[in-house]
Design a protein around this motif. Structure first.
Motif, PDB file in Angstrom:
ATOM      1  N   VAL A   3      62.899  21.769  79.210  1.00 29.47           N
ATOM      2  CA  VAL A   3      62.235  23.138  78.864  1.00 29.47           C
ATOM      3  C   VAL A   3      62.095  22.930  77.053  1.00 29.47           C
ATOM      4  N   GLU A   4      63.217  22.017  76.651  1.00 26.60           N
ATOM      5  CA  GLU A   4      63.177  21.848  75.063  1.00 26.60           C
ATOM      6  C   GLU A   4      61.967  21.153  74.903  1.00 26.60           C
ATOM      7  N   LYS A  31      58.220  30.360  70.812  1.00 25.58           N
ATOM      8  CA  LYS A  31      58.241  31.532  70.777  1.00 25.58           C
ATOM      9  C   LYS A  31      58.745  32.564  71.315  1.00 25.58           C
ATOM     10  N   THR A  32      59.066  32.360  72.719  1.00 22.28           N
ATOM     11  CA  THR A  32      59.681  33.128  73.633  1.00 22.28           C
ATOM     12  C   THR A  32      61.193  33.039  73.737  1.00 22.28           C
ATOM     13  N   ALA A  87      66.646  28.395  74.101  1.00 24.83           N
ATOM     14  CA  ALA A  87      67.765  29.154  74.058  1.00 24.83           C
ATOM     15  C   ALA A  87      68.073  29.864  75.220  1.00 24.83           C
ATOM     16  N   ARG A  88      67.442  30.373  76.092  1.00 21.94           N
ATOM     17  CA  ARG A  88      67.599  30.888  77.456  1.00 21.94           C
ATOM     18  C   ARG A  88      67.948  29.725  78.257  1.00 21.94           C
ATOM     19  N   VAL A 140      67.090  28.751  86.124  1.00 24.16           N
ATOM     20  CA  VAL A 140      66.798  27.756  85.063  1.00 24.16           C
ATOM     21  C   VAL A 140      65.305  26.807  85.818  1.00 24.16           C
ATOM     22  N   LYS A 141      65.406  26.726  86.758  1.00 26.26           N
ATOM     23  CA  LYS A 141      64.216  25.940  87.660  1.00 26.26           C
ATOM     24  C   LYS A 141      63.085  26.780  87.361  1.00 26.26           C
ATOM     25  N   ASN A 142      63.123  28.239  87.687  1.00 28.68           N
ATOM     26  CA  ASN A 142      62.196  28.966  87.587  1.00 28.68           C
ATOM     27  C   ASN A 142      61.557  29.153  85.892  1.00 28.68           C
TER      28      ASN A 142
END
Length: 731
Positions: A435-436, A547-548, A552-553, A599-601
């Motif tokens: 994701v990062e 931006k979303t 962090a999520r 987290v996978k989604n």
């Protein structure tokens, strides 16, 4: 009832607060009785007393001899008050051992790149201090490398546990057996584990093999040589380490009596970049060499690590792949070497590489002869941007699937559940890193649009200014040519030149085609900023993961996973659960399953599709941008050709002017003319004088324009030199 507390003259510790435990000693956490400073206290069990006295005191002597930032600091050697046994008091490394760090699910596939390089640098420095003092460690492994966190938050890795260490000169050998079998040199493994060749001796270089295994473990999260069944398959382990070819850095057996999978490269899923793998792999190959004729010396090891650590990391965003690459370049190497390293990773030929730093060509900031130490400092968030002159396609690498997470068993098992929770955390950390990474790449795509747009618009602005200057120069030449022709007619000059017609001939296509093209592109992009507007239109409905707040999520979800994992680890420690504890245990299992799915989604349904869509739109936009860039280059070439023609015309006009002036001087001498002729000549001379004065004014105007342009050129050069100097000083 015996107390858990033990003490010496100046320190006290609890026997239940265990930091580490070995065959002959245990390390406890304790405190200084005077100031409360936390310390590590090493106590020895009865087995240690069975060793020869000289062996028992050897560790004390070694610790007194060494003093280095990358070796755990000795604070005191005291006697335990209860049994009078010796204890070693050392500084406390609150970060734990490197083995425990590697065992964390965050590091299932090894440490991240910057941390790996830190371990390499500190291990190298600590080992160099030992060899400078003619010492061998003989039990190097991640468990004997501690993480010390300084007051400023920075990390220092330190060597510890010198129970097996001894003094050993180069060329000397020893026969005693020490170490941990997975990290033992094959010769020592043969004697210590397989109980063969009892008379074999060993030199200081056995530490190098252990360093190689340790570094592979740090880079990948796994041991390099793994027989099926692990330690119980000792013969296969020895076979793997002794039968491997030179250059092979790992051998893995995945099924009983199965073949060995030999590898000469680090695995794809380790966290090191391709650029770092390229220079670390030969280092590992040299260390993991069992052949005595090919084994490295310590000097060679220190020299190779010096070279690795001296290299400068250059971060580069590869536009055609929408991915980040890293090139490690020696500070003494040049721009040409950078191009070669880029070619190795991208297959883009040197002549087709375009490198932008922010909005400027790197070649405008760095001369070819400048060493890499003078290159601009880059970071992952502020890289160079790599374009390919011959390829405007954008194709991102395929998505790497996460490992599958199986649901918890319907039967509660505190042991299995804790292991399953740890595996879930490992998947969570992998998802978070992806994701990062995709969020960073998405942001860099937007940065590419911004920088490339400014670069193209800047080029068009410069080209338009150059065009305006040439058109003004052309007008001046035209007026001058017209005056010159009139002067020739009045003076009956026989070598008449048709300068105005010649100027019209070389300027016709330029003013009707090239100038119109430059004006059009300039208006579209430098004035109206069309490229930027097109991107804004194309990406209006797209979301950038950064931006979303997707990273962090993802981090928040992974923290939830780790909390649940620690809950199940505590349940495992209790072994049996009450009814209420069991209900909470079940709830934590449910939370883990739900969190790992979230987290996978986040990665698979939200972030990667956003990155994919952004890359696809960027690919379409990039084709338009490269088309504008190509048109600009073609027009710039045409402008340059016209500038050369205009310069040639100006030089020819100057020569004709000199010839004409000579003619005037030679044919209008008053001493050779009659009075009648003189009268007629005076009338024509006055007319010619007026024309020549006009010509002189125009000539002076040309000189002023040329002088002004020269000053502008000098000013631009000074600004460029100042900009170059600025970047050369950044390092």
């Amino acid at each position: 009832m015996s107390s858990y507390l033990r003490g010496s003259a100046n320190y006290v510790w609890s026997t239940t607060s265990i930091l580490g435990k070995g065959a002959t000693a245990t390390v406890h956490q304790g405190v200084n009785k005077v100031n409360g400073e936390p310390v590590a206290v090493k106590t020895f069990n009865h087995i240690s007393t069975l060793r020869p006295q000289e062996v028992q005191i050897r560790e004390f002597e070694v610790l007194r001899k060494v003093n280095h930032e990358n070796i755990v600091k000795l604070l005191a050697i005291e006697e335990e008050q209860e049994n009078r046994g010796k204890v070693i008091v050392m500084e406390l490394c609150t970060g734990g051992s490197l083995f425990n760090i590697l065992d964390d699910p965050e590091n299932t596939y090894g440490l991240e790149e910057s941390e790996f390089l830190l371990v390499l640098a500190h291990l190298y420095a600590g080992m160099k201090h030992l060899r400078d003092n003619n010492l061998v460690h003989r039990d190097l492994k991640p468990g004997n490398i501690m993480k010390f966190i300084k007051d400023d938050g920075t990390t220092v890795y330190k060597l510890t546990d010198f129970g097996a260490a001894r003094e050993l000169q180069d060329g000397q050998h020893f026969v005693s057996l020490y170490g941990t079998e997975e990290y033992l040199h094959p010769d020592m493994y043969e004697r210590a584990v397989l109980r063969k060749h009892a008379n074999k001796t060993f030199g200081a270089t056995i530490d190098l093999w252990s360093i190689g295994v340790t570094l592979y473990h740090v880079a990948t999260g796994n041991l390099p040589f793994r027989p099926y069944g692990g330690r119980r398959n000792k013969e296969t382990m020895h076979h793997i380490t002794t039968k491997k070819e030179s250059g092979v850095i790992s051998g893995i057996q995945t099924k009983e009596n199965g073949p060995i999978e030999w590898k000469r490269e680090l695995p794809v899923n380790c966290q090191l970049s391709v650029g770092l793998k390229k220079i670390v792999t030969p280092l590992l190959a040299g260390l993991l060499e069992a052949d005595h004729h090919k084994i490295w010396s310590f000097d060679q090891f220190f020299g190779e690590v010096d070279a690795v650590l001296a290299r400068k990391a250059v971060n580069i965003f590869h536009i055609n792949k929408s991915t980040l690459i890293k090139v490690y370049i020696d500070p003494k190497e040049s721009y040409r070497h950078l191009q070669e390293y880029i070619f190795e990773q991208t297959d883009i030929n040197e002549e087709n590489q375009i490198l932008l730093y922010k909005t400027s060509l790197l070649t405008n900031l760095v001369e070819e002869y400048v060493n890499a130490s003078g290159f601009p400092q880059t970071a992952e968030t502020d890289p160079l941007f790599l374009f390919n002159k011959e390829n405007n396609n954008v194709n991102i690498p395929p998505f790497q699937e996460l490992p599958k997470f199986n649901d918890f068993s319907t039967v509660i098992s505190v042991e299995n559940d804790a292991s399953q929770a740890k595996f879930a955390c490992s998947i969570g950390h992998q998802a978070k890193r992806q994701v990062e990474r995709f969020s960073l790449y998405s942001q860099l795509i937007c940065d590419t649009v911004d920088n490339l747009t400014k670069y193209i618009n800047g080029n068009l602005k410069d080209l338009h200014q150059q065009l305006q200057h040439l058109l003004e120069k052309c007008q001046i030449y035209r007026k001058t040519a017209q005056i010159f022709e009139m002067s020739q007619k009045i003076s009956n000059y026989s070598l008449k030149s048709n300068s105005a017609a010649e100027l019209d001939s070389i300027s016709k296509d330029f003013t009707t085609t090239v100038a119109v093209g430059v004006h059009g592109l300039y208006k579209q992009h430098s004035v109206e900023n069309n490229l930027r507007l097109q991107w804004d239109t194309m990406s209006r409905d797209l979301k950038c993961p950064s931006k979303t707040l997707a990273p962090a999520r993802a981090r928040t979800q992974v923290e939830h996973l780790r909390d649940s994992w620690q809950h199940l680890v505590r349940d495992r420690a209790t072994r049996t659960l009450s009814y209420n504890d069991e209900q909470f245990h079940i709830l934590e299992r449910i939370k883990i399953t739900q969190t790992i799915n979230r987290v996978k989604n986040l990665l698979e349904v939200e972030v990667f599709p956003q990155y994919e869509a952004l890359s696809e739109n960027f690919g379409d936009w990039y084709k338009m941008a490269q088309n504008v860039h190509l048109k600009t280059e073609i027009l710039a070439s045409d402008v340059e050709k016209y500038e050369n023609k205009l310069r040639d015309f100006g030089e020819k006009l100057s020569i004709d002017n000199v010839d004409f002036n000579d003619y005037i001087k030679n044919n209008f001498d008053s001493s050779k003319k009659t009075n009648v002729v003189k009268g007629r000549r005076n009338m024509k001379s006055q007319e010619l004088k007026n024309i020549l004065e006009g010509y002189k004014k125009e000539s002076n105007h040309i000189k002023e324009v040329i002088l002004e342009n020269s000053k502008l050129i000098i000013s631009v050069r000074e600004c460029s030199d100042e900009l170059k100097e600025k970047f050369l000083n950044i390092d």
